[in-house]
Design an enzyme around this catalytic site. Structure first.
Site, PDB file in Angstrom:
ATOM      1  N   ASP A  31      35.347  15.951 -13.005  1.00 57.76           N
ATOM      2  CA  ASP A  31      34.656  15.488 -11.796  1.00 57.76           C
ATOM      3  C   ASP A  31      33.496  16.450 -11.547  1.00 57.76           C
ATOM      4  O   ASP A  31      33.635  17.654 -11.762  1.00 57.76           O
ATOM      5  CB  ASP A  31      35.638  15.521 -10.616  1.00 57.76           C
ATOM      6  CG  ASP A  31      35.185  14.674  -9.443  1.00 57.76           C
ATOM      7  OD1 ASP A  31      35.899  13.720  -9.095  1.00 57.76           O
ATOM      8  OD2 ASP A  31      34.112  14.976  -8.858  1.00 57.76           O
ATOM      9  N   ASN A  32      32.350  15.925 -11.081  1.00 52.22           N
ATOM     10  CA  ASN A  32      31.233  16.840 -10.794  1.00 52.22           C
ATOM     11  C   ASN A  32      31.315  17.406  -9.368  1.00 52.22           C
ATOM     12  O   ASN A  32      30.461  18.209  -8.977  1.00 52.22           O
ATOM     13  CB  ASN A  32      29.874  16.151 -11.037  1.00 52.22           C
ATOM     14  CG  ASN A  32      29.615  15.003 -10.089  1.00 52.22           C
ATOM     15  OD1 ASN A  32      30.372  14.767  -9.143  1.00 52.22           O
ATOM     16  ND2 ASN A  32      28.533  14.266 -10.333  1.00 52.22           N
ATOM     17  N   LEU A  33      32.305  16.989  -8.612  1.00 50.22           N
ATOM     18  CA  LEU A  33      32.571  17.477  -7.245  1.00 50.22           C
ATOM     19  C   LEU A  33      31.399  17.211  -6.303  1.00 50.22           C
ATOM     20  O   LEU A  33      31.269  17.882  -5.279  1.00 50.22           O
ATOM     21  CB  LEU A  33      32.963  18.968  -7.240  1.00 50.22           C
ATOM     22  CG  LEU A  33      34.267  19.300  -7.984  1.00 50.22           C
ATOM     23  CD1 LEU A  33      34.590  20.790  -7.850  1.00 50.22           C
ATOM     24  CD2 LEU A  33      35.452  18.481  -7.460  1.00 50.22           C
ATOM     25  N   ALA A  74      34.250   7.691 -12.068  1.00 53.20           N
ATOM     26  CA  ALA A  74      33.095   8.525 -11.726  1.00 53.20           C
ATOM     27  C   ALA A  74      31.859   7.665 -11.485  1.00 53.20           C
ATOM     28  O   ALA A  74      31.141   7.315 -12.423  1.00 53.20           O
ATOM     29  CB  ALA A  74      32.833   9.526 -12.858  1.00 53.20           C
ATOM     30  N   TYR A 141      24.976  -1.853  -5.801  1.00 54.39           N
ATOM     31  CA  TYR A 141      26.286  -1.312  -6.200  1.00 54.39           C
ATOM     32  C   TYR A 141      27.048  -2.347  -7.044  1.00 54.39           C
ATOM     33  O   TYR A 141      27.480  -2.056  -8.167  1.00 54.39           O
ATOM     34  CB  TYR A 141      27.073  -0.925  -4.941  1.00 54.39           C
ATOM     35  CG  TYR A 141      28.517  -0.621  -5.211  1.00 54.39           C
ATOM     36  CD1 TYR A 141      28.875   0.452  -6.020  1.00 54.39           C
ATOM     37  CD2 TYR A 141      29.526  -1.411  -4.674  1.00 54.39           C
ATOM     38  CE1 TYR A 141      30.206   0.726  -6.280  1.00 54.39           C
ATOM     39  CE2 TYR A 141      30.855  -1.139  -4.918  1.00 54.39           C
ATOM     40  CZ  TYR A 141      31.194  -0.074  -5.724  1.00 54.39           C
ATOM     41  OH  TYR A 141      32.505   0.186  -5.982  1.00 54.39           O
ATOM     42  N   ASP A 285      26.988  -8.290   4.383  1.00 50.58           N
ATOM     43  CA  ASP A 285      28.448  -8.444   4.512  1.00 50.58           C
ATOM     44  C   ASP A 285      28.854  -9.906   4.311  1.00 50.58           C
ATOM     45  O   ASP A 285      28.507 -10.759   5.132  1.00 50.58           O
ATOM     46  CB  ASP A 285      28.896  -8.025   5.923  1.00 50.58           C
ATOM     47  CG  ASP A 285      29.201  -6.547   6.037  1.00 50.58           C
ATOM     48  OD1 ASP A 285      29.328  -5.885   4.991  1.00 50.58           O
ATOM     49  OD2 ASP A 285      29.322  -6.068   7.176  1.00 50.58           O
TER      50      ASP A 285
HETATM   51  N1  UFG Z   1      32.803  -2.618   9.821  1.00 51.42           N
HETATM   52  C1  UFG Z   1      32.579  -2.615  11.193  1.00 51.42           C
HETATM   53  N2  UFG Z   1      32.266  -1.434  11.785  1.00 51.42           N
HETATM   54  C2  UFG Z   1      32.196  -0.256  11.117  1.00 51.42           C
HETATM   55  C3  UFG Z   1      32.445  -0.267   9.720  1.00 51.42           C
HETATM   56  C4  UFG Z   1      32.743  -1.464   9.098  1.00 51.42           C
HETATM   57  O1  UFG Z   1      32.621  -3.663  11.830  1.00 51.42           O
HETATM   58  O2  UFG Z   1      31.896   0.777  11.733  1.00 51.42           O
HETATM   59  C5  UFG Z   1      33.132  -3.893   9.194  1.00 51.42           C
HETATM   60  C6  UFG Z   1      32.167  -4.290   8.097  1.00 51.42           C
HETATM   61  O3  UFG Z   1      31.014  -4.892   8.630  1.00 51.42           O
HETATM   62  C7  UFG Z   1      33.028  -5.245   7.284  1.00 51.42           C
HETATM   63  C8  UFG Z   1      34.441  -4.647   7.421  1.00 51.42           C
HETATM   64  O4  UFG Z   1      34.381  -3.783   8.557  1.00 51.42           O
HETATM   65  O5  UFG Z   1      33.023  -6.504   7.880  1.00 51.42           O
HETATM   66  C9  UFG Z   1      34.863  -3.809   6.218  1.00 51.42           C
HETATM   67  O6  UFG Z   1      33.821  -2.892   5.945  1.00 51.42           O
HETATM   68  P1  UFG Z   1      33.998  -1.643   4.964  1.00 51.42           P
HETATM   69  O7  UFG Z   1      32.694  -0.905   4.977  1.00 51.42           O
HETATM   70  O8  UFG Z   1      35.232  -0.903   5.311  1.00 51.42           O
HETATM   71  O9  UFG Z   1      34.255  -2.309   3.565  1.00 51.42           O
HETATM   72  P2  UFG Z   1      33.383  -3.408   2.780  1.00 51.42           P
HETATM   73  O10 UFG Z   1      34.189  -4.674   2.819  1.00 51.42           O
HETATM   74  O11 UFG Z   1      31.994  -3.473   3.225  1.00 51.42           O
HETATM   75  O12 UFG Z   1      33.324  -2.724   1.362  1.00 51.42           O
HETATM   76  C10 UFG Z   1      34.364  -2.760   0.458  1.00 51.42           C
HETATM   77  C11 UFG Z   1      34.315  -1.542  -0.441  1.00 51.42           C
HETATM   78  C12 UFG Z   1      33.065  -1.548  -1.255  1.00 51.42           C
HETATM   79  C13 UFG Z   1      32.940  -2.859  -1.980  1.00 51.42           C
HETATM   80  C14 UFG Z   1      33.017  -3.990  -1.016  1.00 51.42           C
HETATM   81  C15 UFG Z   1      32.992  -5.326  -1.689  1.00 51.42           C
HETATM   82  O13 UFG Z   1      34.378  -0.385   0.325  1.00 51.42           O
HETATM   83  O14 UFG Z   1      33.131  -0.511  -2.205  1.00 51.42           O
HETATM   84  O15 UFG Z   1      34.227  -3.928  -0.288  1.00 51.42           O
HETATM   85  O16 UFG Z   1      32.283  -6.224  -0.903  1.00 51.42           O
HETATM   86  F1  UFG Z   1      31.766  -2.928  -2.626  1.00 51.42           F
END
Ligand code: UFG
Length: 329
Positions: A31-33, A74, A141, A285
């Site tokens: 891991d590069n930490l 990674a 991503y 989203d």
């Molecule tokens: N959300 C809020 N408020 C916050 C943070 C998140 O309402 O402060 C909502 C987001 O809008 C979303 C849900 O909570 O509707 C989940 O959000 P996350 O950021 O927890 O997770 P994501 O679904 O966006 O992302 C996850 C993974 C990513 C991956 C993605 C696939 O963390 O790595 O699913 O779509 F790419």
């Protein structure tokens, strides 16, 4: 013969290393930490601080260790950041994987399990999502993760490497021991952000949008416990070591919870009122992401043990309460 875990000091990587070590496997972590923590690595694992883009460092490792198979975590993994700095994602995720595969081919290491994501699907055509459904990422991503899958496929044809891509849905929770857990800076994920409120680190959270085409108007996600994800990596590696073919698997619970439901559940778990405001939608989203993980269950024999959201959030809460500043506390 050892298993090499790249990115083994990160959130999902450290939990996988933990399960491997507790199962008595011989584990090497690299891991590069940059985002991982040395303190999260199981004491039985041998640790190398290196960046996977550093071919010389990889050569030293592959010469020093007899590696059976690789589990590759990674990568950079923040959707928002990937839109602001796409080239960082091409560099860390694609260029990094390219250098890693070059080293694996040169050293005759031919089995790899790696982190892919639900973000490879983009806005799904239907839920639950099957592995054969359309992949059309809506962010850099997801695009780089899908390209990593394709890179593996071409390298497999040319060099006989075999791979499993694991498309995670929403990873969450912490190790039941309370010793390791989630620590991101900045934190962007819903459950840790919610738990910052009862932990006294923010007064309230903002729910991003309540006008989605879902029953309560907030986005729906499929939450899967990090220890269940860890077990899936071990099953996938053993599948490859036992002769399994290249494959792609979704990893989720197959149940969707809305953002409001997640907040409600966290209120019950913590006994805190957790004030939540409604804010504008967050760009990119999808309304609803729910996995069909039937294939992982059937082919790998995977059985998630933390299907219940209350239990999942309880493990996260135990970790965050004891470590409000992650590994720095
Ligand atoms: N959300 C809020 N408020 C916050 C943070 C998140 O309402 O402060 C909502 C987001 O809008 C979303 C849900 O909570 O509707 C989940 O959000 P996350 O950021 O927890 O997770 P994501 O679904 O966006 O992302 C996850 C993974 C990513 C991956 C993605 C696939 O963390 O790595 O699913 O779509 F790419």
């Amino acid at each position: 013969m050892a298993i090499l875990v790249l990115g083994g000091a990160g959130y999902i990587g450290s939990h996988t290393v933990w399960e491997l070590c507790e199962a008595g496997r011989d584990v090497v972590v690299a891991d590069n930490l940059q985002t991982g923590f040395r303190a999260s690595v199981h004491p039985k694992a041998r640790f190398y601080q290196l960046d996977i883009r550093d071919r010389e460092a990889l050569d030293v490792l592959f010469q020093a260790e007899k590696i059976d198979g690789v589990i590759h975590f990674a990568a950079s993994s923040q959707v928002g950041e990937s839109m602001q700095d796409p080239l960082k994602y091409y560099d860390n995720n694609l260029h990094g994987t390219m250098v890693l595969l070059q080293a694996m081919v040169a050293h005759g290491v031919g089995r790899i399990v790696f982190s892919s994501t639900a973000a490879t699907y983009g806005e799904p055509e239907r839920v639950p999502i099957l592995e054969t459904d359309r992949t059309l990422p809506t962010n850099t991503y997801g695009e780089t993760k899908l390209s990593m899958e394709r890179m593996m496929s071409w390298v497999s044809r040319a060099h006989g490497l075999r791979y499993v891509a694991l498309r995670y849905f929403n990873a969450c929770g912490a190790h039941p021991s309370g010793l390791i857990g989630e620590a991101h800076d900045p934190e962007t994920h819903l459950i840790p952000i919610i738990l910052q409120v009862p932990n006294g680190q923010r007064p309230a959270l903002t729910i991003f949008g309540d006008d989605y085409p879902t029953p309560d108007g907030t986005c729906i996600r499929d939450y899967i416990h990090v220890t269940d994800l860890a077990q899936a990596h071990i099953l996938a590696l053993d599948y490859l070591l036992n002769g399994g073919e290249n494959n792609v698997f979704n990893l989720g619970n197959g149940v969707g919870f809305s953002n409001r439901e997640v907040v409600e559940t966290a209120r019950r778990v913590t006994g805190h009122p957790i004030p939540a405001k409604i804010g504008p939608r967050r760009a990119g989203d999808p309304a609803r992401l729910v996995a069909s993980s039937e294939k992982a269950r059937t082919v790998l024999g995977w059985e998630p043990k933390y299907a219940d959201l209350e239990t999942i959030i309880s493990t996260a809460w135990a970790w965050h309460k004891a470590h409000p500043n992650g590994y720095e506390s």
